[in-house]
Design a protein around this motif. Structure first.
Motif, mmCIF file in Angstrom:
data_model
loop_
_atom_site.group_PDB
_atom_site.id
_atom_site.type_symbol
_atom_site.label_atom_id
_atom_site.label_comp_id
_atom_site.label_asym_id
_atom_site.label_seq_id
_atom_site.Cartn_x
_atom_site.Cartn_y
_atom_site.Cartn_z
ATOM 1 N N ASN A 160 20.089 50.153 55.056
ATOM 2 C CA ASN A 160 19.089 50.576 54.488
ATOM 3 C C ASN A 160 18.765 50.137 53.258
ATOM 4 O O ASN A 160 19.758 49.896 52.304
ATOM 5 C CB ASN A 160 19.362 52.023 54.388
ATOM 6 C CG ASN A 160 18.011 52.838 54.244
ATOM 7 O OD1 ASN A 160 17.090 52.535 54.612
ATOM 8 N ND2 ASN A 160 18.067 53.932 53.414
ATOM 9 N N PRO A 161 17.607 49.488 52.662
ATOM 10 C CA PRO A 161 17.385 49.233 51.356
ATOM 11 C C PRO A 161 17.805 50.174 50.442
ATOM 12 O O PRO A 161 17.874 49.755 49.048
ATOM 13 C CB PRO A 161 16.082 48.644 51.221
ATOM 14 C CG PRO A 161 15.212 49.493 52.459
ATOM 15 C CD PRO A 161 16.459 49.556 53.557
ATOM 16 N N GLU A 162 17.689 51.475 50.574
ATOM 17 C CA GLU A 162 18.144 52.612 49.599
ATOM 18 C C GLU A 162 19.322 53.096 50.122
ATOM 19 O O GLU A 162 19.512 53.687 51.152
ATOM 20 C CB GLU A 162 17.102 53.487 49.667
ATOM 21 C CG GLU A 162 17.314 54.957 48.483
ATOM 22 C CD GLU A 162 16.197 55.750 48.526
ATOM 23 O OE1 GLU A 162 16.357 56.826 47.973
ATOM 24 O OE2 GLU A 162 15.078 55.504 49.217
ATOM 25 N N PHE A 163 20.240 53.314 49.235
ATOM 26 C CA PHE A 163 21.679 53.758 50.010
ATOM 27 C C PHE A 163 22.539 54.507 48.765
ATOM 28 O O PHE A 163 22.158 54.116 47.607
ATOM 29 C CB PHE A 163 22.336 52.643 50.583
ATOM 30 C CG PHE A 163 22.745 51.294 49.670
ATOM 31 C CD1 PHE A 163 24.046 51.467 48.855
ATOM 32 C CD2 PHE A 163 21.875 50.586 49.233
ATOM 33 C CE1 PHE A 163 24.423 50.527 48.057
ATOM 34 C CE2 PHE A 163 22.201 49.349 48.583
ATOM 35 C CZ PHE A 163 23.414 49.282 47.802
ATOM 36 N N THR A 164 23.416 55.137 49.049
ATOM 37 C CA THR A 164 24.217 55.807 48.035
ATOM 38 C C THR A 164 25.587 55.121 48.016
ATOM 39 O O THR A 164 26.286 55.007 48.928
ATOM 40 C CB THR A 164 24.407 57.243 48.553
ATOM 41 O OG1 THR A 164 23.348 57.998 48.460
ATOM 42 C CG2 THR A 164 25.422 58.042 47.531
ATOM 43 N N MET A 165 26.125 54.978 46.800
ATOM 44 C CA MET A 165 27.537 54.683 46.739
ATOM 45 C C MET A 165 28.225 55.239 45.527
ATOM 46 O O MET A 165 27.843 55.768 44.659
ATOM 47 C CB MET A 165 27.616 52.889 46.355
ATOM 48 C CG MET A 165 26.933 52.633 44.850
ATOM 49 S SD MET A 165 27.040 50.795 44.817
ATOM 50 C CE MET A 165 28.612 50.647 44.430
ATOM 51 N N LEU A 166 29.705 55.093 45.674
ATOM 52 C CA LEU A 166 30.270 55.696 44.545
ATOM 53 C C LEU A 166 31.020 54.488 43.672
ATOM 54 O O LEU A 166 31.381 53.541 44.134
ATOM 55 C CB LEU A 166 31.626 56.508 45.129
ATOM 56 C CG LEU A 166 32.713 56.729 43.979
ATOM 57 C CD1 LEU A 166 32.344 57.737 43.111
ATOM 58 C CD2 LEU A 166 34.066 57.276 44.680
ATOM 59 N N GLU A 167 30.920 54.513 42.193
ATOM 60 C CA GLU A 167 31.179 53.517 41.528
ATOM 61 C C GLU A 167 31.988 54.326 40.298
ATOM 62 O O GLU A 167 31.687 55.204 39.677
ATOM 63 C CB GLU A 167 30.264 52.573 41.094
ATOM 64 C CG GLU A 167 30.786 51.352 40.340
ATOM 65 C CD GLU A 167 29.948 50.311 40.481
ATOM 66 O OE1 GLU A 167 29.923 49.155 39.631
ATOM 67 O OE2 GLU A 167 29.155 50.133 41.334
ATOM 68 N N ALA A 168 33.541 53.787 40.045
ATOM 69 C CA ALA A 168 34.133 54.714 38.901
ATOM 70 C C ALA A 168 34.901 53.423 38.107
ATOM 71 O O ALA A 168 35.295 52.254 38.524
ATOM 72 C CB ALA A 168 35.158 55.466 39.706
ATOM 73 N N TYR A 169 35.050 53.857 36.956
ATOM 74 C CA TYR A 169 35.861 52.875 36.035
ATOM 75 C C TYR A 169 36.683 53.692 35.269
ATOM 76 O O TYR A 169 36.506 55.012 34.831
ATOM 77 C CB TYR A 169 34.947 52.109 35.137
ATOM 78 C CG TYR A 169 34.199 51.064 35.798
ATOM 79 C CD1 TYR A 169 34.465 49.836 36.090
ATOM 80 C CD2 TYR A 169 32.730 51.559 36.351
ATOM 81 C CE1 TYR A 169 33.657 49.155 36.831
ATOM 82 C CE2 TYR A 169 31.986 50.477 37.176
ATOM 83 C CZ TYR A 169 32.572 49.357 37.331
ATOM 84 O OH TYR A 169 31.707 48.435 38.006
ATOM 85 N N GLU A 170 38.117 53.071 34.878
ATOM 86 C CA GLU A 170 39.089 53.857 34.215
ATOM 87 C C GLU A 170 39.548 52.814 33.130
ATOM 88 O O GLU A 170 39.954 51.490 33.552
ATOM 89 C CB GLU A 170 40.024 54.295 35.325
ATOM 90 C CG GLU A 170 41.475 54.925 34.318
ATOM 91 C CD GLU A 170 42.382 55.492 35.454
ATOM 92 O OE1 GLU A 170 43.462 55.821 34.970
ATOM 93 O OE2 GLU A 170 42.149 55.501 36.704
#
Length: 356
Positions: free
Chosen positions: A259-269
């Motif tokens: 799908n050209p529109e999607f959900t993701m999780l991104e995290a930085y520490e």
């Protein structure tokens, strides 16, 4: 067989008849006192052929109706489960039975009555009153075949949810999974943030962006392809642990799997490395599985996929070497790497180096 247009015409006529008799076919509210799932949880243990004496008002979509004359049954579906309606002329009255007979599958209705279990052990609401909540104009897909057309299911998700129990289950599990991820990250000291979706320069990934135009500044902007660069700026600014459950847009194709529109999780520490993130992700997956599924034992498309960890850890280049049965090395000549790629039908570009 009655045509689709004829069925619509008949239903529109029913709306006009209802209004002519002073009945609003689309009332604003209904005082529901219990969901179908709540009734099952409370009364499923009752013996067959039992009148509980308890009463409830339920509401949902009429999915099935059968019987005529002095006794009829219906299946009402709400957002939690199905519940049977029992309609008897000595309880509902002649006018109420006539109103039920005039209903169509797909109509939204409310019913109030005593909770009972039939001789066959079916938990039911013995309706003493019925209320039309919303007249359905378009007939539902045929019940026994359901909604099988994949393209139609993706284009009209509401029909997929309505007719396919598994689609509703997945929608609920997805929401619970997102909630579990959010709670896991917050519990570990991560700050949830929101970064810009409209960007002057798309970055953080290699993808073709969607382009729009901001009239106020006469400026072309791009829907983000990834939140990475803005999240890293927050780290620079002193927010040491950040995450975002975000929507991204990549103008690169469309299929049932992409799908050209999607959900993701991104995290930085801050102060961690990619081993730190491995530990975080492994714990996150197992914790979310336990929260959502109640177990880490999982099967996907007939294949066992345990989610409890520990998971194998390997470099991408080592996995690629295993897949082709030949050792790959970042120090090998670009021409050799290109030849290996082309031998396995992997597209290449003359400008690419070995790593690419």
């Amino acid at each position: 067989m009655t045509s689709f247009d004829e069925l619509e015409r008949q239903r529109l006529e029913k709306i006009e008849r209802a209004r002519a008799h002073g009945v609003d076919p689309y009332p604003v509210t209904f005082d529901r006192t219990a969901t179908a799932r709540e009734l099952h949880d409370r009364f499923d243990g009752v013996e067959p052929d039992t009148n509980t004496g308890a009463r409830a008002a339920v509401a949902g979509r009429l999915m099935l109706k059968r019987g005529h004359g002095k006794l009829a049954f219906g299946v009402l579906r709400d957002g939690t489960a199905d519940i049977q309606l029992m309609l008897q002329v000595d309880v509902l009255g002649e006018e109420g039975m006539s109103a039920f007979a005039d209903l169509d599958l797909g109509d939204w209705i409310g019913a109030e009555g005593e909770i009972t279990k039939t001789k066959r052990g079916e938990l039911s609401v013995r309706a003493s009153s019925l209320t039309l909540l919303a007249k359905d104009i378009r007939p539902l897909p045929e019940k026994w075949h359901g909604l099988k057309d994949v393209e139609l299911r993706f284009r009209q998700r509401y029909l997929d949810l309505l007719m396919n129990e598994d689609a509703r289950r997945v929608a609920v599990l997805r929401s619970r999974a997102v909630q579990a991820i959010r709670e896991f990250m917050i519990a570990r000291g991560f700050l949830e943030v929101e970064t810009p979706m409209l960007q002057v320069q798309p970055g953080g990934a290699l993808a073709k962006p969607f382009v729009t135009h901001m009239h106020a500044l006469d400026l072309d902007l791009y829907l983000r392809i990834a939140p990475e660069l803005y999240l890293k700026r927050l780290i620079v600014g002193g927010l040491e642990k950040v995450f975002e459950i975000n929507r991204n847009f990549r103008n690169e194709g469309l299929s049932p799997k992409y799908n050209p529109e999607f959900t993701m999780l991104e995290a930085y520490e801050a102060y961690g490395d990619y081993f730190t993130m491995m530990d975080l992700l492994e714990s996150l997956i197992s914790a979310a599985a336990r929260e959502v599924l109640g177990t880490t034992d999982h099967t996907y498309q007939g294949r066992a996929m345990p989610l409890g960890g520990p998971f194998r850890r390997a470099r991408l280049i080592d996995l690629a070497s295993e897949a082709i049965g030949e050792t790959l090395d970042l120090d090998m000549a670009a021409d050799k790497a290109r030849a290996i790629a082309e031998a396995h039908d992997v597209p290449t570009d003359a400008a690419w180096g070995t790593g690419k």
